[in-house]
Design a protein around this motif. Sequence first.
Motif, mmCIF file in Angstrom:
data_model
loop_
_atom_site.group_PDB
_atom_site.id
_atom_site.type_symbol
_atom_site.label_atom_id
_atom_site.label_comp_id
_atom_site.label_asym_id
_atom_site.label_seq_id
_atom_site.Cartn_x
_atom_site.Cartn_y
_atom_site.Cartn_z
ATOM 1 N N LEU A 523 0.824 -1.213 0.000
ATOM 2 C CA LEU A 523 0.000 0.000 0.000
ATOM 3 C C LEU A 523 0.856 1.259 0.000
ATOM 4 N N THR A 524 0.357 2.283 -0.696
ATOM 5 C CA THR A 524 0.932 3.624 -0.623
ATOM 6 C C THR A 524 -0.193 4.606 -0.305
ATOM 7 N N GLY A 525 0.187 5.763 0.265
ATOM 8 C CA GLY A 525 -0.818 6.782 0.586
ATOM 9 C C GLY A 525 -1.423 6.625 1.968
ATOM 10 N N ALA A 526 -0.662 6.027 2.898
ATOM 11 C CA ALA A 526 -1.179 5.841 4.259
ATOM 12 C C ALA A 526 -1.257 7.178 4.984
ATOM 13 N N ASP A 527 -2.056 7.203 6.054
ATOM 14 C CA ASP A 527 -2.188 8.417 6.861
ATOM 15 C C ASP A 527 -0.843 8.835 7.454
ATOM 16 N N HIS A 528 -0.054 7.865 7.898
ATOM 17 C CA HIS A 528 1.237 8.164 8.510
ATOM 18 C C HIS A 528 2.332 8.043 7.451
ATOM 19 N N GLU A 529 3.009 9.146 7.220
ATOM 20 C CA GLU A 529 3.969 9.205 6.118
ATOM 21 C C GLU A 529 5.064 8.139 6.199
ATOM 22 N N PRO A 530 5.647 7.855 7.363
ATOM 23 C CA PRO A 530 6.722 6.836 7.396
ATOM 24 C C PRO A 530 6.244 5.453 6.979
ATOM 25 N N ALA A 531 4.913 5.208 7.009
ATOM 26 C CA ALA A 531 4.411 3.869 6.701
ATOM 27 C C ALA A 531 4.774 3.445 5.287
ATOM 28 N N ASP A 532 4.705 4.373 4.328
ATOM 29 C CA ASP A 532 5.024 4.012 2.946
ATOM 30 C C ASP A 532 6.495 3.610 2.806
ATOM 31 N N ALA A 533 7.384 4.361 3.450
ATOM 32 C CA ALA A 533 8.822 4.034 3.370
ATOM 33 C C ALA A 533 9.106 2.713 4.080
ATOM 34 N N ASP A 534 8.460 2.477 5.224
ATOM 35 C CA ASP A 534 8.672 1.217 5.954
ATOM 36 C C ASP A 534 8.189 0.032 5.127
ATOM 37 N N THR A 535 7.045 0.204 4.457
ATOM 38 C CA THR A 535 6.517 -0.886 3.623
ATOM 39 C C THR A 535 7.473 -1.194 2.482
ATOM 40 N N ALA A 536 7.978 -0.142 1.833
ATOM 41 C CA ALA A 536 8.913 -0.350 0.724
ATOM 42 C C ALA A 536 10.173 -1.069 1.194
ATOM 43 N N LYS A 537 10.598 -0.777 2.412
ATOM 44 C CA LYS A 537 11.813 -1.407 2.945
ATOM 45 C C LYS A 537 11.617 -2.905 3.171
ATOM 46 N N LEU A 538 10.390 -3.289 3.629
ATOM 47 C CA LEU A 538 10.142 -4.698 3.934
ATOM 48 C C LEU A 538 9.649 -5.494 2.733
ATOM 49 N N ALA A 539 9.181 -4.815 1.691
ATOM 50 C CA ALA A 539 8.560 -5.509 0.556
ATOM 51 C C ALA A 539 9.587 -5.996 -0.444
ATOM 52 N N GLU A 540 10.462 -6.867 0.015
ATOM 53 C CA GLU A 540 11.465 -7.471 -0.865
ATOM 54 C C GLU A 540 11.119 -8.951 -1.026
ATOM 55 N N PRO A 541 10.856 -9.413 -2.229
ATOM 56 C CA PRO A 541 10.518 -10.832 -2.427
ATOM 57 C C PRO A 541 11.577 -11.743 -1.814
ATOM 58 N N GLY A 542 11.127 -12.761 -1.113
ATOM 59 C CA GLY A 542 12.035 -13.712 -0.471
ATOM 60 C C GLY A 542 12.411 -13.318 0.951
ATOM 61 N N ARG A 543 12.070 -12.103 1.386
ATOM 62 C CA ARG A 543 12.430 -11.662 2.737
ATOM 63 C C ARG A 543 11.517 -12.317 3.770
ATOM 64 N N ARG A 544 12.119 -12.776 4.874
ATOM 65 C CA ARG A 544 11.338 -13.416 5.953
ATOM 66 C C ARG A 544 10.835 -12.342 6.910
ATOM 67 N N LEU A 545 9.547 -12.319 7.098
ATOM 68 C CA LEU A 545 8.913 -11.388 8.037
ATOM 69 C C LEU A 545 8.179 -12.181 9.106
ATOM 70 N N TYR A 546 7.989 -11.521 10.240
ATOM 71 C CA TYR A 546 7.264 -12.137 11.358
ATOM 72 C C TYR A 546 5.895 -11.469 11.475
ATOM 73 N N LEU A 547 4.861 -12.238 11.168
ATOM 74 C CA LEU A 547 3.498 -11.718 11.319
ATOM 75 C C LEU A 547 3.087 -11.827 12.783
#
Length: 771
Positions: A523-547
Amino acid sequence: MGVGFACTGGREGWTRMLLTAVGVGLGAALLLLTTAVPNVLTARHQREEARLDYTYSQETVPKADNTLVIADVGTSYHDKDIRGRLVEPEGPRAPLAPGLTRYPAPGEMIVSPALKELLDSEDGKLLRERLPYRVTGTIGESGLIGPRELAYYAGAENLASRINGWQAARITEFGRPSPSPEQTDPVLLLLVMSVFVVLLMPVAVFIGAAVRFGGEQRDRRLAALRLVGADTRMTRWIAAGEALAGALLGLVFGTVFFLIGRRLAGSVEVLGISVFPGYLDPSPVLAALVAVAVPATAVLVTLLALRGVAIEPLGVVRTAKPPRRRLWWRLLLPLGGLAMLLPMLGQGRTHGTFNQFLVVCGVALLLVGVTALLPWVVETVVARLGGGGVSWQLAVRRLQLSSGTAARLVNGIAVAVAGAIALQMLFAGVESDYTRHSENDLRRAQMQVNVPEGVALAAAAEKLSATRGVREVTALSGTDAGDSPGSDERLPDPLVQVTIGDCDSLRQVARLPSCRDGDVFTLTGADHEPADADTAKLAEPGRRLYLGASAEDPARQVVWTVPAGLKSARSVKSPTGERRGGFLLTPAAVPAELLSRGGGAVFLKIDPSVPDAPEHVRNTAARVDPLTVTTLWVSSERTRQFASLRTGLFIGSICVLLLIGASLLVSQLEQLRERKKLLAALVAFGTRRRTLSLSVLWQTAVPVALGLLLASAVGLTLGAVLLGMTDTPVAVDWWNVLAMAGIGAGVVLAVTLLSLPPLLRLMRPDGLRTE
């Protein structure tokens, strides 16, 4: 001698004393009710505190033979709140809830008497579907805050697995473990003081007017006493004795009225508030103060009233044209009230609490100023009134001869209207500070159902979609994601939102290019501006995330690998009014371990044309799981304290209006009784009954119009000063001002219409008979 004359004065004396006693009794009953208010508030608060079942702690109490698992399953039915609890005792020493002698078994429930009555009635048909338990007992008085409260305890099994720290908990005792002192809001305290003064001032005015019933006949009797040797001082004290007798009998009447009202209180509910009769115990000190103040007021008012009357052996000089009333000392009262309030202008809520003595005395003096100014205003205006129809001339002449009596009848209305206008301005001015406006989009959804963990969200949404009155369903669940597991000491940074739902539901929170099950979106266009940059940082195919990275329990954190083929979407406002950030996941893209946990929120669009649609939704939600939480969205919501205070004002206003109406009716009947021979003589000379009826209406309408104008001026002044004290911009809602004046005029009109039948009876020729 005065007490003796009142008690042995024959039918006239008894009638006069009875009228006085009824008027004083109504006021005394309301004063006794007021003295009981602190005890009512204390009793309700203590009952509420004693049955509290929240731990106020994140620490889970271990299971033992003295523990109880309890879950909050409160609901609403036809705009009435129902306090519901599921209970499962885990041992023989489990704490027993107030009002219960035992806990219900699974499938059983113990209900309040009012809820039992509702369930047994035809109106409770839908509610019986929602509470499929067998009633096996009733909750005692100690477990309820009012006799009309709707509440129940239902037995349950396996509640321990549902403990979540906010809805279901394990406890070892009821009540608040560590009460914390509440900070008093200075503006709310000002509102409380103003409400009490405004509601009690009309009562005091009416008591003062009631002790002067039959004043003209009394003065003629006193003239006869002067003829047989009584001096002026003695006649005044005899008159005071008569008033004292009526006031003492009025205290007896007031006590009886209060006890009757106290008995009936348990069966009455006003604006959702009900009280047990036992709550209405007046404070002994305040009740004693009422018992002393009412007779003392009767004597004082009588002595003051006779200062301007010359009672001589051959008659009462008041029948001549009285001297003009002086204005200067009457202006001192409202000016003195303003002088007390003006130093607190601009204080607001940031400079400590308001001086209670100055507030009470200042508001009281301004309202008393209405009673002092009104006789002067009425006298000045009616002296300039002239010709017109016969009914108008009769009314004007009567007002010119006894303008003081006319003003006394209207004083209570004027004081009540002035206070009501001021309070309306004050409440309207500060309302925004105590009102929370919802960001929910009520055009897209009107209800929200929170489904607890352990319940499949898709199945719940399907059942809700099939419910009568539901047009559209949006089912969303959520968690968060980070690139490392979280712990008590540290949360991962960055941490972004994860929203889970089918394609139709996800379109409610984002503009999707295309969608099918298995897709993942950033997603882009969130209410909180840092959210877009944080999402872009984590949205790397193959990256392991903890839900679920923010969960304190590591076992609840699920590892998820960011897939290839991510799609981008633009965030739009969700039904809750927020623009989300992070990831959007369709069900096939969610790890099975996380998906199986269930839970989430279902947003419902309701068909307003379907009767009881919200009740059908609540019934379906209860069948899905008893721990579902259903919320009916509203555009705004007031804070509890402010709403309670406004409710108290409405209830008090209703009581005062009833007192005003009853006292005015008694006053009007007393005035007509005194003029019985005059009315009969006018009819005997050929005056039409319609003309006399209109003259009585004019005699009431002119002082009322003048009183309402004066009350509006004083009320607007007082309201402006109170708003200035709270540091709130002064604004006048003229429709509210007109409404308050209209209510006052309506009460007077109703009283006048009720007095017409006795008036017509008094116009009979036998009214000329004398002894």
